[in-house]
Enzyme design. Structure first.
Site, PDB file in Angstrom:
ATOM      1  N   SER A   1       0.812  -1.221   0.000  1.00  0.00           N
ATOM      2  CA  SER A   1       0.000   0.000   0.000  1.00  0.00           C
ATOM      3  C   SER A   1       0.843   1.269   0.000  1.00  0.00           C
ATOM      4  O   SER A   1       0.495   2.251  -0.657  1.00  0.00           O
ATOM      5  CB  SER A   1      -0.936   0.003   1.204  1.00  0.00           C
TER       6      SER A   1
ATOM      7  N   HIS B   1       0.802   4.409   4.400  1.00  0.00           N
ATOM      8  CA  HIS B   1       0.129   5.104   3.300  1.00  0.00           C
ATOM      9  C   HIS B   1       0.624   6.540   3.185  1.00  0.00           C
ATOM     10  O   HIS B   1       0.963   7.014   2.095  1.00  0.00           O
ATOM     11  CB  HIS B   1      -1.385   5.112   3.533  1.00  0.00           C
TER      12      HIS B   1
END
Length: 332
Positions: free
Chosen positions: A188, A240
């Site tokens: 991610s 992230h």
């Protein structure tokens, strides 16, 4: 991104590209890169290789996990036992249909103590090739295909590969600074790096695009929604955010296009006035991004290997990764 036509950067006044349909939100973002310059396209092979590597790593992790042999039975029986040693851990233990946390740790999952105190810095990179389960893997690989292939076709495998790997590293560094009590895995951070690079690419190449406001708004909304999901428990939003910020800076460095009106040497009349290939603000953004990137990665690594706890320097930052409610608690 929808409705983001781009003028040909090699020929002044080239035709604008127009989208002819909409699909999955990620495909709308990816379409934004189909427009730019048809004069040079690369064949995408690195992104499919990344997908194959992630899938292979998951299969190996499941083989090492060997649920039928190693499952203690505390959380119930293995799921999909017909898969043999590839069967999944009980859903009460891992609801994503994947291996145990001990297997992920053994395979190279990101764990602060091992990185800092056992000199296993390689985990900062190895963790981006591992996934917690089938659902986790499918979500990330679909996003990688939608976003990564278009980027690679437009900018080539070297630049996209560097953005992917460095963004993954940036996400791992920020995650390790703030999360100490759990194992983190997944691509991610690298994927958010590609999203960040898409945003900075739009900003630094502003002059060559039409419908800029719509393109910028759509991209920001997609990024905001994905970051908002990160405040749920058991989601590493620090990875992230770190990946996004790293990719955002890298986009200013690697994804600069010639300004609108620049005429390539092959198309330029002999007596034509030469226009600068890049604008002054593109050069300025390149320098600023390079300085911030070097400083950010250097400071982050220095703090990490000194054993610094990011939560002690930022008391409220833990809310960026998980917001406690009456339905769940947060544990960093």
């Amino acid at each position: 991104m929808s409705n983001a036509g781009a003028r040909d950067p090699e020929r002044s006044g080239g035709p604008n590209s127009k989208p002819n349909g909409y699909g999955h939100p990620n495909s709308r973002v990816a379409y934004y890169y189909a427009e730019a310059s048809s004069s040079e396209q690369w064949t995408s092979w690195l992104v499919p290789m990344f997908v194959a590597a992630n899938v292979s790593a998951f299969v190996i992790a499941m083989y090492v996990n060997d649920c039928p042999k190693k499952n203690s039975g505390v959380y119930g029986g293995c799921v999909a036992r017909f898969l043999g040693r590839l069967s999944f851990q009980p859903l009460r233990e891992n609801p994503l249909f994947g291996p145990s946390s001990s297997t992920l740790e053994k395979m190279g999952g990101l764990e602060w103590y091992k990185v800092v105190h056992q000199n296993q810095g390689w985990r900062l990179i190895s963790c981006i090739w591992l996934h917690a389960g089938v659902i986790h893997l499918l979500a990330n690989m679909l996003s990688l295909v939608f976003i990564g292939i278009r980027l690679e076709q437009q900018f080539g495998f070297v630049r996209v590969g560097l953005i992917y790997l460095l963004s993954g590293l940036g996400g791992s560094i920020l995650s390790s600074l703030f999360i100490r009590n759990s194992i983190s895995v997944g691509a991610s951070g690298a994927l958010f790096g590609l999203l960040g690079a898409m945003l900075s690419e739009l900003l630094t190449n502003w002059t060559i695009y039409t419908n800029k406001a719509a393109a910028l708004f759509t991209l920001i909304v997609i990024i905001a929604i994905n970051l908002a999901v990160g405040i749920l428990p058991h989601v590493d939003n620090f990875a992230h955010i770190g990946g996004f910020l790293t990719g955002f800076l890298l986009g200013f460095i690697f994804l600069v296009r010639p300004q609108f009106g620049y005429v390539g040497r092959n198309y330029r009349p002999a007596n034509a006035r030469v226009k600068s290939k890049h604008t002054a603000y593109q050069y300025g953004l390149w320098v600023i991004a390079m300085l911030l990137l070097i400083a950010g990665l250097s400071v982050g690594l220095a703090m990490l290997f000194k054993g610094e706890n990011g939560n002690e320097h930022c008391k409220w930052c833990h809310y960026l990764s998980c917001v406690p409610t009456s339905r769940w608690k947060c544990d960093n």
